[in-house]
Scaffold this active site. Structure first.
Site, PDB file in Angstrom:
ATOM      1  N   ASP A  54     -16.163  14.178  51.175  1.00 13.31           N
ATOM      2  CA  ASP A  54     -15.988  16.037  50.756  1.00 13.31           C
ATOM      3  C   ASP A  54     -15.979  16.295  51.776  1.00 13.31           C
ATOM      4  OD1 ASP A  54     -18.073  17.928  50.292  1.00 13.31           O
ATOM      5  OD2 ASP A  54     -19.108  16.151  48.899  1.00 13.31           O
ATOM      6  N   HIS A  93     -12.473  17.874  51.145  1.00 13.55           N
ATOM      7  CA  HIS A  93     -12.787  18.805  50.238  1.00 13.55           C
ATOM      8  C   HIS A  93     -12.504  20.233  51.685  1.00 13.55           C
ATOM      9  CE1 HIS A  93     -15.595  17.219  47.370  1.00 13.55           C
ATOM     10  NE2 HIS A  93     -14.588  17.310  47.174  1.00 13.55           N
TER      11      HIS A  93
END
Length: 492
Positions: free
Chosen positions: A301, A335
């Site tokens: 993430d 991300h």
């Protein structure tokens, strides 16, 4: 003559104390010549007393459970006023470890602390997760209200995250997916979405993001794996240093300093599998005076993320994340390389990011929020950044964030909704006074996206010496006072 000698010795001792403390601070250079005022960050002072986890019955064979040994060692150190807890070579299988003031957890080369895959060892506690006041399982490694704590050395801390996390089929290989489906007690909750237990599935049903609708204690206990914890939780701590250690495989977020002051994160490697749901590497939340230096992040993430609480809970807390220096860091995947938000309701200010590289992240520099957050993000200074192979935007400011990565939004064909002008309230997020210069990006899906709210445009952005090779040009929507100097975008 005797008086002179005593005076000289006294001065020498005082001088030594000063040199070990504020007089010889190797971290002073990071807070000099910043475009904002920031106090020097000091390393925690740990008493020169040392114990070994073996002295308290610890066995590093990877099988024996060492929860009691760690607890006894921490208690013994605390009773003496603190010191260093040494973890030697071996695999130290254990339940939760709770640090106390004036204690350094030191992992020697070859030491692995492996947290047990047994939900019964992790009681459900009141805490904060994703910016909301909620309940989660106790973190594998934690401290609350401690002063002068450190986690150092050359070893590894492993959260056994695969026991806790769900997995999306699209993020793993066919053989990996087959292995997951064969795990006893697990299930494919919906097509392409695997969860580790029936209790996890029950917790996710009717949950609001990661907050379940459990009411009774029995209901909470039945869904324990759904309320999986962050691996390292440091709450209301002062004088914190993490140095040299590998932190990996966390159940949810990896490192989470919350409402801490005087924080040093140096020379660490923080890593999670690319498919790790909520597998942020570092979330620095509502902290003051922090250094993130010379470290590496490889996550499922966001990589380096700055937060300050979510919506009403974050505004009620009202503690910004402020005075932070990020320098000399590398983010390999995730991300976002450097990220602010989306939980920024308490505000974010006075941040310097420099001499960093983002290699293969979804986004390079990522700023995200949405209506309902409130909060002010301001005085952000970013310079000397190198990026390669950025999957989507090299730089993005998105005020319509809805819980997905940019790659997921593009794949799903999402478009910002409710783009009509709304009244400005305490729930309106504000992004202003952000300076970005000396950025080189070789390969991005899109050069830049600035997508503000019509009632609150992104204001006061300075772009200087920016060179980006991308598949698509930059897009600017609802922005004011953007200054561009030597911005070169090549659309390939």
């Amino acid at each position: 003559m005797k008086k002179l000698i005593v005076t000289l010795v006294t001065c020498l001792v005082a001088g030594t104390t000063l040199a070990a403390g504020q007089g010889d601070n190797p971290y002073k250079k990071y807070t000099e010549k910043l475009p904002f005022q920031m106090a020097e960050v000091q390393a925690p002072v740990i008493p020169e007393y040392e114990v070994n986890v073996k002295d308290f019955g610890g066995v590093g064979d990877g099988i024996a459970l060492n929860t009691d040994a760690f607890a006894k060692a921490v208690s013994a150190l605390s009773q003496r006023g603190g010191g260093r807890l040494v973890v030697p070579q071996g695999v130290w299988h254990t339940g939760p470890i709770v640090l106390k003031s004036n204690i350094e957890l030191h992992l020697q080369a070859g030491a692995v602390i492996l947290f047990a895959a047994d939900e019964s060892l992790y009681p459900i506690i009141e805490t904060s997760f994703e910016g909301l006041d909620t309940r989660r399982c106790q973190s594998p490694l934690s401290a609350n209200g401690a002063t002068n704590i450190a986690i150092t050395g050359k070893g590894v801390i492993d959260g056994n995250g695969q026991y806790w996390r769900p997995v999306k089929k699209s993020k793993v290989t066919a053989s990996h997916w087959k292995e997951l489906l064969a795990i006893p007690g697990s299930q494919e909750m919906k097509p392409g979405y695997w969860v580790p237990s029936a209790g996890y599935a029950k917790g996710e049903q009717g949950a609001n993001m990661n907050v379940p609708n459990a009411q009774t204690e029995a209901e909470w206990q039945a869904i324990k794996r759904f309320v999986r914890p962050v691996m390292v939780s440091l709450v209301n701590c002062k004088n914190v240093r993490l140095k040299g250690v590998i932190f990996q495989n966390s159940p949810a977020w990896n490192l989470h300093p919350l409402m801490c002051e005087n924080v040093i994160i140096e020379d660490v490697l923080v890593r999670n599998p690319s498919y790790a749901q909520n597998g942020d590497a570092l979330d620095l939340e509502s902290c003051k005076n922090a250094l993130i230096i010379n470290s590496r992040f490889d996550a499922g993430d966001d990589g380096i993320c700055i937060k300050s609480g979510k919506d009403a809970d974050g505004r009620r807390r009202g503690i910004p994340c402020e005075n932070v220096v990020v320098k000399g860091c590398t983010v390999f995947a995730g991300h976002g390389g450097f990220v602010v938000g989306s939980e920024m309701s308490g505000g974010v200010k006075n941040i310097m990011v420099e001499q960093c590289q983002f290699l293969g992240t979804d986004v390079g520099l990522r700023f995200k929020s949405t209506r309902g957050r409130g909060g002010i993000v301001e005085n952000i200074f970013i310079k000397n950044i190198s990026m390669t192979d950025i999957k989507t935007d090299a730089i993005t400011f998105n005020m319509y964030y809805g819980g997905k990565s940019v790659a997921e939004m593009l794949a799903d064909g999402d478009n910002p909704d409710n783009v009509t002008k709304q009244p400005v309230t305490e729930e309106t997020p504000i992004f202003r006074n952000i300076d970005i210069k000396n950025v080189v990006c070789n390969g991005a899906g899109r050069a830049m996206e600035f997508n503000g709210l019509p009632e609150m445009p992104i204001n006061g952005i300075k772009l200087q010496n920016i060179t980006i090779l991308a598949k698509k040009d930059a897009v600017f929507t609802n922005c004011e006072n953007i200054t561009k100097k030597n911005v070169n975008i090549t659309v390939q």
